[in-house]
Write a protein that holds these residues in place. Structure first.
Motif, PDB file in Angstrom:
ATOM      1  N   UNK A 213      -2.317   9.877 -15.446  1.00  0.00           N
ATOM      2  CA  UNK A 213      -3.180   8.719 -15.648  1.00  0.00           C
ATOM      3  C   UNK A 213      -2.409   7.414 -15.613  1.00  0.00           C
ATOM      4  N   UNK A 214      -1.227   7.407 -16.228  1.00  0.00           N
ATOM      5  CA  UNK A 214      -0.412   6.183 -16.209  1.00  0.00           C
ATOM      6  C   UNK A 214       0.057   5.852 -14.800  1.00  0.00           C
ATOM      7  N   UNK A 215       0.447   6.866 -14.037  1.00  0.00           N
ATOM      8  CA  UNK A 215       0.882   6.613 -12.660  1.00  0.00           C
ATOM      9  C   UNK A 215      -0.257   6.069 -11.808  1.00  0.00           C
ATOM     10  N   UNK A 216      -1.476   6.604 -11.983  1.00  0.00           N
ATOM     11  CA  UNK A 216      -2.623   6.087 -11.235  1.00  0.00           C
ATOM     12  C   UNK A 216      -2.894   4.632 -11.584  1.00  0.00           C
ATOM     13  N   UNK A 217      -2.755   4.273 -12.854  1.00  0.00           N
ATOM     14  CA  UNK A 217      -2.971   2.875 -13.256  1.00  0.00           C
ATOM     15  C   UNK A 217      -1.866   1.967 -12.723  1.00  0.00           C
ATOM     16  N   UNK A 218      -0.627   2.448 -12.765  1.00  0.00           N
ATOM     17  CA  UNK A 218       0.484   1.631 -12.274  1.00  0.00           C
ATOM     18  C   UNK A 218       0.418   1.409 -10.769  1.00  0.00           C
ATOM     19  N   UNK A 219      -0.218   2.313 -10.041  1.00  0.00           N
ATOM     20  CA  UNK A 219      -0.289   2.159  -8.585  1.00  0.00           C
ATOM     21  C   UNK A 219      -1.122   0.956  -8.165  1.00  0.00           C
ATOM     22  N   UNK A 220      -1.914   0.402  -9.081  1.00  0.00           N
ATOM     23  CA  UNK A 220      -2.718  -0.782  -8.766  1.00  0.00           C
ATOM     24  C   UNK A 220      -1.845  -2.026  -8.645  1.00  0.00           C
ATOM     25  N   UNK A 221      -0.726  -2.061  -9.363  1.00  0.00           N
ATOM     26  CA  UNK A 221       0.084  -3.286  -9.427  1.00  0.00           C
ATOM     27  C   UNK A 221       0.567  -3.769  -8.064  1.00  0.00           C
ATOM     28  N   UNK A 222       1.159  -2.929  -7.221  1.00  0.00           N
ATOM     29  CA  UNK A 222       1.600  -3.463  -5.922  1.00  0.00           C
ATOM     30  C   UNK A 222       0.467  -4.044  -5.089  1.00  0.00           C
ATOM     31  N   UNK A 223      -0.708  -3.425  -5.131  1.00  0.00           N
ATOM     32  CA  UNK A 223      -1.837  -3.916  -4.347  1.00  0.00           C
ATOM     33  C   UNK A 223      -2.395  -5.216  -4.909  1.00  0.00           C
TER      34      UNK A 223
ATOM     35  N   UNK B  38       0.920   6.742  -6.992  1.00  0.00           N
ATOM     36  CA  UNK B  38      -0.221   7.590  -7.306  1.00  0.00           C
ATOM     37  C   UNK B  38       0.004   9.020  -6.824  1.00  0.00           C
ATOM     38  N   UNK B  39       0.675   9.182  -5.666  1.00  0.00           N
ATOM     39  CA  UNK B  39       0.880  10.513  -5.115  1.00  0.00           C
ATOM     40  C   UNK B  39       1.791  11.388  -5.954  1.00  0.00           C
ATOM     41  N   UNK B  40       2.684  10.779  -6.743  1.00  0.00           N
ATOM     42  CA  UNK B  40       3.556  11.579  -7.607  1.00  0.00           C
ATOM     43  C   UNK B  40       2.717  12.363  -8.600  1.00  0.00           C
ATOM     44  N   UNK B  41       1.773  11.659  -9.246  1.00  0.00           N
ATOM     45  CA  UNK B  41       0.912  12.348 -10.200  1.00  0.00           C
ATOM     46  C   UNK B  41      -0.094  13.256  -9.534  1.00  0.00           C
ATOM     47  N   UNK B  42      -0.698  12.778  -8.460  1.00  0.00           N
ATOM     48  CA  UNK B  42      -1.702  13.582  -7.770  1.00  0.00           C
ATOM     49  C   UNK B  42      -1.087  14.804  -7.109  1.00  0.00           C
ATOM     50  N   UNK B  43       0.238  14.756  -6.853  1.00  0.00           N
ATOM     51  CA  UNK B  43       0.905  15.861  -6.178  1.00  0.00           C
ATOM     52  C   UNK B  43       0.896  17.141  -6.982  1.00  0.00           C
TER      53      UNK B  43
ATOM     54  N   UNK C 251       4.669   4.133  13.874  1.00  0.00           N
ATOM     55  CA  UNK C 251       5.707   4.034  12.847  1.00  0.00           C
ATOM     56  C   UNK C 251       5.112   3.825  11.464  1.00  0.00           C
ATOM     57  N   UNK C 252       4.027   3.062  11.378  1.00  0.00           N
ATOM     58  CA  UNK C 252       3.358   2.887  10.094  1.00  0.00           C
ATOM     59  C   UNK C 252       2.800   4.214   9.591  1.00  0.00           C
ATOM     60  N   UNK C 253       2.234   5.005  10.497  1.00  0.00           N
ATOM     61  CA  UNK C 253       1.724   6.315  10.113  1.00  0.00           C
ATOM     62  C   UNK C 253       2.854   7.231   9.663  1.00  0.00           C
ATOM     63  N   UNK C 254       3.996   7.143  10.327  1.00  0.00           N
ATOM     64  CA  UNK C 254       5.140   7.961   9.921  1.00  0.00           C
ATOM     65  C   UNK C 254       5.590   7.596   8.500  1.00  0.00           C
ATOM     66  N   UNK C 255       5.652   6.293   8.208  1.00  0.00           N
ATOM     67  CA  UNK C 255       5.997   5.862   6.848  1.00  0.00           C
ATOM     68  C   UNK C 255       4.961   6.328   5.835  1.00  0.00           C
ATOM     69  N   UNK C 256       3.695   6.291   6.244  1.00  0.00           N
ATOM     70  CA  UNK C 256       2.615   6.762   5.368  1.00  0.00           C
ATOM     71  C   UNK C 256       2.811   8.235   5.017  1.00  0.00           C
TER      72      UNK C 256
ATOM     73  N   UNK D 104       0.801  -1.223   0.000  1.00  0.00           N
ATOM     74  CA  UNK D 104       0.000   0.000   0.000  1.00  0.00           C
ATOM     75  C   UNK D 104       0.834   1.274   0.000  1.00  0.00           C
ATOM     76  N   UNK D 105       1.979   1.260   0.680  1.00  0.00           N
ATOM     77  CA  UNK D 105       2.819   2.458   0.691  1.00  0.00           C
ATOM     78  C   UNK D 105       3.418   2.725  -0.690  1.00  0.00           C
ATOM     79  N   UNK D 106       3.800   1.663  -1.388  1.00  0.00           N
ATOM     80  CA  UNK D 106       4.331   1.844  -2.736  1.00  0.00           C
ATOM     81  C   UNK D 106       3.245   2.324  -3.686  1.00  0.00           C
ATOM     82  N   UNK D 107       2.034   1.749  -3.553  1.00  0.00           N
ATOM     83  CA  UNK D 107       0.930   2.229  -4.374  1.00  0.00           C
ATOM     84  C   UNK D 107       0.625   3.691  -4.111  1.00  0.00           C
TER      85      UNK D 107
END
Length: 473
Positions: free
Chosen positions: A167-177, A19-24, A131-136, A12-15
């Motif tokens: 759009x491509x980054x949003x689609x690629x974010x599905x792969x890790x999940x 996605x956050x790169x594009x949404x940023x 710690x999980x929240x910090x990584x998030x 989930x963190x990688x996803x």
């Protein structure tokens, strides 16, 4: 943190990071494109507010879909909708169409955050959630900084290229999940406290959350418009926005730790005063890109720290059983502030010029300072009862991540002291338990986890027998 837990949280963190790169930089890109097309600040403000309307609606209703179809399929649904709405925006430029697409995009984006936050929430116990929240938060802010820096690179590729990349980054974010071999957890639905109940419980927390929504939405939606109109290039605008997010990332934790050692109401007053001074600096100092970068860095630190300190103050006031519902309610208040911010501030920019953004910032900050000072004079804040937890207002599941074991314990102790401090006598003045009681006084036996109960005065032997029996039970 164990290697197994890190592996469970990696997907989930990688996803989120992808996605956050594009949404940023999407909000910045939309503002710049509408301004280049000749749209007024009022129109830009309404299109920007559509995203935050979608965030508010999604925060209230997306958990029901998640409960019905599960985390992985829900993530795929939401991320695909984000990709579709962004690609459709790249096909044509129409403010009315973009309003609808941004509304759907906001609803889908908060769904992504809900999936990721609830996944992290259920992946580990209370000892590792911090710690999980910090990584998030590191993943979210790092993606935002990188995305802003990519704004100029993608814009140089062509008119539609930035939308295609997002759009491509949003689609690629599905792969890790989708690729992780694990049954996903489920979350429970919980209704937040109503705004009226929140105002009664913590007026300062409500005002801080609302003011944070106003300020953060203005930073994302209208600051790029200001930067473009003063003559900065697209690449420079991306760099300035990255500086703002970097300031939020680096200054939030020191400010939060500072609030742990002092009155949080006073910290909120000082943050509001600080933002007022930064706004005045942006209006009065000569336009220099390095001075501007330094001021925007400080502005990001102050604006983004306002929400977690306000939530911390509210948690100091809240009873233990209402912490999660209170945090969810404050998220809703924050989303309402984000929704109304662009339509309120953009007419000011249209009326008095581009500098109206910082006039509005200054007015909001002065209003919050006055309110916080008044509340502090009416009801001084209690000492902090739990350590500061850096918080990003995203979805209702993120509120649960912030409710740590220390916070629950602190709220319980605070509530216990508030309720019983006047009822329980001082230890040094307590009469001996043995011996006959005064004949004209009622007797109340207090037990640690029970309500006070009235009892007849027993004789000495009976009292000893009952005390021994209750201790064995």
């Amino acid at each position: 943190m164990s290697r197994q837990l890190l592996a469970m949280a990696l997907a989930p963190l990688l996803g989120l990071f992808i996605l956050g790169i594009g949404n940023g930089f999407l909000a910045t890109l939309i503002t710049l494109r509408l301004d280049a097309a000749g749209e007024s600040p009022v129109v830009i403000g309404w299109v920007s507010s559509a995203y935050f309307i979608g965030l508010a609606l999604g925060a209230m209703f997306n958990d029901r879909l998640l409960l019905r179809i599960g985390h992985i399929r829900a993530y795929g649904t939401f991320a695909s909708l984000v990709a579709v709405t962004v690609l459709l925006q790249g096909l044509w430029l129409d403010p009315i169409s973009w309003f609808g697409l941004r509304l759907i995009g906001g609803w889908a984006t908060v769904g992504v955050y809900l999936v990721i936050e609830s996944w992290l929430l259920t992946s580990g116990d209370q000892k590792v959630r911090g710690r999980l929240l910090a990584l998030y938060m590191i993943s979210l802010y790092a993606a935002g900084v990188l995305g802003q820096l990519l704004l100029g690179v993608t814009d140089a590729m062509g008119v539609t290229a930035p939308f295609m990349v997002i759009g491509m980054l949003a689609s690629l974010s599905v792969l890790p999940m989708a690729m992780i071999p694990r049954v996903s957890p489920l979350i429970e639905h919980a209704e937040p406290l109503s705004p009226i109940r929140l105002i009664t419980l913590t007026p300062t927390g409500v005002m801080g959350s609302f003011g944070s929504g106003l300020a953060v939405a203005a930073v994302y939606s209208l600051l790029p418009l200001y930067l473009q109109r003063i003559g900065l290039t697209v690449n420079q605008i991306g760099q300035m926005m990255a500086v703002v997010i970097l300031g939020a990332m680096l200054l939030q934790y020191p400010i939060g730790r500072w609030s742990d050692r002092h009155d949080r109401q006073m910290v909120l007053i000082l943050i509001g005063t600080f933002c007022t001074l930064i706004s005045a600096g942006m209006l009065l100092l000569p336009p220099n890109i390095w001075v501007m970068a330094g001021l925007l860095f400080l502005l990001g630190g102050g604006v983004f720290a306002l929400y977690p300190v306000a939530v911390g103050h509210a948690a100091d006031r809240a009873p233990a059983g209402a912490l999660v519902r209170m945090s969810q309610g404050l998220l809703l208040i924050n989303a309402i502030g984000s929704t109304v911010s662009p339509p309120l501030i953009s007419p000011v920019m249209a009326a008095v010029g581009d500098a109206g953004l910082f006039w509005a910032f200054g007015a909001m900050s002065i209003g919050m300072v006055a309110f916080f000072a008044w509340r502090r004079s009416v009801r001084p804040a209690p000492l902090p009862v739990a350590p500061f937890t850096p918080t990003t207002p995203m979805s209702s599941a993120g509120a649960e991540l912030a409710v740590t074991e220390e916070l629950m314990q602190g709220a319980t102790e605070h509530e216990h002291v508030e309720d019983l401090s006047d009822a329980v006598p001082d230890v040094e003045t307590v009469e001996p338990l043995v011996g006959p009681p005064p004949p004209d006084e009622a007797h109340i036996a207090y037990y640690e986890d029970e309500e006070p109960r009235h009892a007849e005065a027993p004789d000495h032997e009976q009292l000893v027998d009952e005390t021994t029996s209750s201790s064995r039970d």
